[in-house]
Design a protein around this motif. Structure first.
Motif, PDB file in Angstrom:
ATOM      1  N   ALA A 214       0.843  -1.200   0.000  1.00  0.00           N
ATOM      2  CA  ALA A 214       0.000   0.000   0.000  1.00  0.00           C
ATOM      3  C   ALA A 214       0.875   1.245   0.000  1.00  0.00           C
ATOM      4  N   PRO A 215       0.557   2.235  -0.816  1.00  0.00           N
ATOM      5  CA  PRO A 215       1.344   3.470  -0.806  1.00  0.00           C
ATOM      6  C   PRO A 215       1.172   4.219   0.498  1.00  0.00           C
ATOM      7  N   PHE A 216       2.214   4.941   0.885  1.00  0.00           N
ATOM      8  CA  PHE A 216       2.131   5.722   2.117  1.00  0.00           C
ATOM      9  C   PHE A 216       1.281   6.968   1.885  1.00  0.00           C
ATOM     10  N   VAL A 217       0.387   7.247   2.836  1.00  0.00           N
ATOM     11  CA  VAL A 217      -0.466   8.436   2.783  1.00  0.00           C
ATOM     12  C   VAL A 217      -0.540   9.031   4.180  1.00  0.00           C
ATOM     13  N   ALA A 218      -0.334  10.338   4.284  1.00  0.00           N
ATOM     14  CA  ALA A 218      -0.538  11.052   5.545  1.00  0.00           C
ATOM     15  C   ALA A 218      -0.903  12.484   5.216  1.00  0.00           C
ATOM     16  N   SER A 219      -2.055  12.917   5.672  1.00  0.00           N
ATOM     17  CA  SER A 219      -2.549  14.245   5.326  1.00  0.00           C
ATOM     18  C   SER A 219      -2.084  15.326   6.286  1.00  0.00           C
ATOM     19  N   GLU A 220      -1.431  14.936   7.403  1.00  0.00           N
ATOM     20  CA  GLU A 220      -0.878  15.926   8.314  1.00  0.00           C
ATOM     21  C   GLU A 220       0.487  15.471   8.788  1.00  0.00           C
ATOM     22  N   THR A 221       1.124  16.308   9.592  1.00  0.00           N
ATOM     23  CA  THR A 221       2.504  16.049   9.982  1.00  0.00           C
ATOM     24  C   THR A 221       2.619  15.181  11.227  1.00  0.00           C
ATOM     25  N   ALA A 222       1.828  15.442  12.248  1.00  0.00           N
ATOM     26  CA  ALA A 222       2.049  14.797  13.538  1.00  0.00           C
ATOM     27  C   ALA A 222       1.734  13.306  13.536  1.00  0.00           C
ATOM     28  N   ARG A 223       0.698  12.900  12.788  1.00  0.00           N
ATOM     29  CA  ARG A 223       0.300  11.498  12.851  1.00  0.00           C
ATOM     30  C   ARG A 223      -0.364  11.085  11.541  1.00  0.00           C
ATOM     31  N   VAL A 224      -0.523   9.761  11.404  1.00  0.00           N
ATOM     32  CA  VAL A 224      -1.263   9.189  10.282  1.00  0.00           C
ATOM     33  C   VAL A 224      -2.637   8.803  10.800  1.00  0.00           C
ATOM     34  N   HIS A 225      -3.681   9.304  10.165  1.00  0.00           N
ATOM     35  CA  HIS A 225      -5.036   9.012  10.621  1.00  0.00           C
ATOM     36  C   HIS A 225      -5.398   7.548  10.359  1.00  0.00           C
ATOM     37  N   ALA A 226      -6.358   7.051  11.135  1.00  0.00           N
ATOM     38  CA  ALA A 226      -6.719   5.631  11.085  1.00  0.00           C
ATOM     39  C   ALA A 226      -7.044   5.170   9.674  1.00  0.00           C
ATOM     40  N   GLU A 227      -7.778   5.980   8.930  1.00  0.00           N
ATOM     41  CA  GLU A 227      -8.193   5.569   7.585  1.00  0.00           C
ATOM     42  C   GLU A 227      -7.036   5.605   6.583  1.00  0.00           C
ATOM     43  N   GLU A 228      -5.915   6.211   6.951  1.00  0.00           N
ATOM     44  CA  GLU A 228      -4.752   6.299   6.067  1.00  0.00           C
ATOM     45  C   GLU A 228      -3.688   5.240   6.381  1.00  0.00           C
ATOM     46  N   ARG A 229      -3.804   4.565   7.506  1.00  0.00           N
ATOM     47  CA  ARG A 229      -2.714   3.723   7.995  1.00  0.00           C
ATOM     48  C   ARG A 229      -2.607   2.399   7.231  1.00  0.00           C
ATOM     49  N   ALA A 230      -1.385   2.061   6.858  1.00  0.00           N
ATOM     50  CA  ALA A 230      -1.084   0.760   6.270  1.00  0.00           C
ATOM     51  C   ALA A 230      -0.274  -0.100   7.225  1.00  0.00           C
ATOM     52  N   VAL A 231      -0.067   0.391   8.473  1.00  0.00           N
ATOM     53  CA  VAL A 231       0.707  -0.343   9.467  1.00  0.00           C
ATOM     54  C   VAL A 231      -0.072  -0.399  10.774  1.00  0.00           C
ATOM     55  N   THR A 232       0.364  -1.298  11.643  1.00  0.00           N
ATOM     56  CA  THR A 232      -0.148  -1.387  12.999  1.00  0.00           C
ATOM     57  C   THR A 232       1.035  -1.218  13.952  1.00  0.00           C
ATOM     58  N   SER A 233       0.877  -0.385  14.978  1.00  0.00           N
ATOM     59  CA  SER A 233       1.948  -0.171  15.947  1.00  0.00           C
ATOM     60  C   SER A 233       2.131  -1.405  16.818  1.00  0.00           C
ATOM     61  N   ARG A 234       3.380  -1.625  17.255  1.00  0.00           N
ATOM     62  CA  ARG A 234       3.692  -2.759  18.104  1.00  0.00           C
ATOM     63  C   ARG A 234       4.688  -2.345  19.193  1.00  0.00           C
ATOM     64  N   VAL A 235       4.664  -3.055  20.311  1.00  0.00           N
ATOM     65  CA  VAL A 235       5.720  -2.910  21.306  1.00  0.00           C
ATOM     66  C   VAL A 235       7.043  -3.286  20.643  1.00  0.00           C
ATOM     67  N   VAL A 236       8.109  -2.564  20.975  1.00  0.00           N
ATOM     68  CA  VAL A 236       9.416  -2.866  20.394  1.00  0.00           C
ATOM     69  C   VAL A 236       9.781  -4.326  20.677  1.00  0.00           C
TER      70      VAL A 236
END
Length: 306
Positions: A214-236
């Protein structure tokens, strides 16, 4: 290396509460957001809040080593707007000095791929960093330009180009491999090839792709909105980032400083363990990797001597 907690991961705690949580989680230090209207941040130009945070940090043995402002207008072509943003970052430098922090994260302006007149905005960005470099050096603070989407330094190559254009030891790279990975920019080796000698700070986080194509999409600087995310965050340690390799490359370029766990609980709590658990697990994973590197180095040294 010191392992710091980042108050991005503690949105429900005040800064003093976050510092106590970091101590309980076994961390060494803290990176604190510098922003109005965020519970786990220091309000802009609030000397009393900064002094209280410094007092608690001292009492808990969790020094505040860095501040994270959210100022984005330092590349604005409107001079009044740019000047106001620079003044806010000057206040961050002053606050960092007052509380004993020696680094300030800086967004390299705001930028989207479809914007016009890149050269003019880039010129303003370089000018702003040059305006700030002197006050930062005088305060013993390093300004760290981050590999970050929605700015003019999304890629490692552009981040390195900015630092070299500014030409001051008070301006360095904030290396964030997770950001480079989910934007489909440089991999670990490519990132180190272009900016490895310029790294002044490191953000640590982890992720897995929902769809690697999936291409990267982010409409603002601070974060990627839920509908734009192609990743899921994980504990390191639970994600796909090769942190053992990254730590080895950091050692190779001589970086032996802070690793800041940028736990994205503020933006994506549904993906992650509760903050105290997540910070502890992430720090334990990093320490285990660092120990393995030390043991491997010792084994290699013994082999050379024999």
């Amino acid at each position: 290396m010191k392992i710091a907690g980042h108050t991005l991961g503690t949105p429900d705690q005040t800064v003093p509460e976050a510092l106590r949580l970091f101590r309980r989680a076994g961390l060494d230090a803290a990176e604190v957001i510098y922003q109005d209207d965020y519970r786990s941040g220091l309000p802009v130009r609030d000397a009393a809040a900064a002094a209280e945070a410094a007092r608690v940090a001292d009492g808990e043995g969790i020094p505040i080593v860095g501040l994270t402002p959210y100022t984005t207008a330092i590349n604005a072509t409107d001079e009044r707007v740019r000047s106001a943003a620079v003044d806010e970052l000057r206040s961050a430098i002053d606050t960092a000095q007052a509380i004993g922090a020696n680094r300030v994260r800086v967004y390299s302006g705001a930028w989207q791929p479809d914007q016009q007149d890149h050269a003019a905005h880039w010129s303003q960005l370089v000018r702003s960093f040059q305006d700030l470099a002197g006050p930062a050096a005088d305060a013993g603070v390093v300004l760290c330009a981050e590999n970050h989407f929605g700015t003019m330094t999304q890629t490692a190559r552009d981040t390195a180009a900015l630092v070299r254009a500014v030409g001051s030891p008070a301006v360095r790279v904030l290396y964030d491999q997770a950001n480079l990975t989910f934007t489909h920019d440089e991999d670990v080796d490519a990132a180190f090839a272009v900016q490895g000698d310029l790294i002044g700070h490191v953000h640590v986080k982890d992720l897995v792709f929902k769809d690697p194509d999936a291409p990267f999409v982010a409409s603002e600087t601070a974060r990627v909105h839920a509908e734009e995310r192609a990743v899921t965050s994980r504990v390191v340690g639970d994600g796909s980032l090769a942190w053992s390799r990254i730590l080895r490359r950091l050692r190779e370029v001589g970086y032996d400083d802070v690793l800041s766990l940028e736990y994205e609980y503020r933006w994506h709590p549904q993906d992650l363990d509760d903050p105290e658990t997540g910070f502890r697990r992430g720090a334990d994973h990093l320490r285990n990797l660092l120990l393995q590197l030390e043991l491997h180095g010792a084994d290699q040294g013994a082999g050379v001597r024999s």
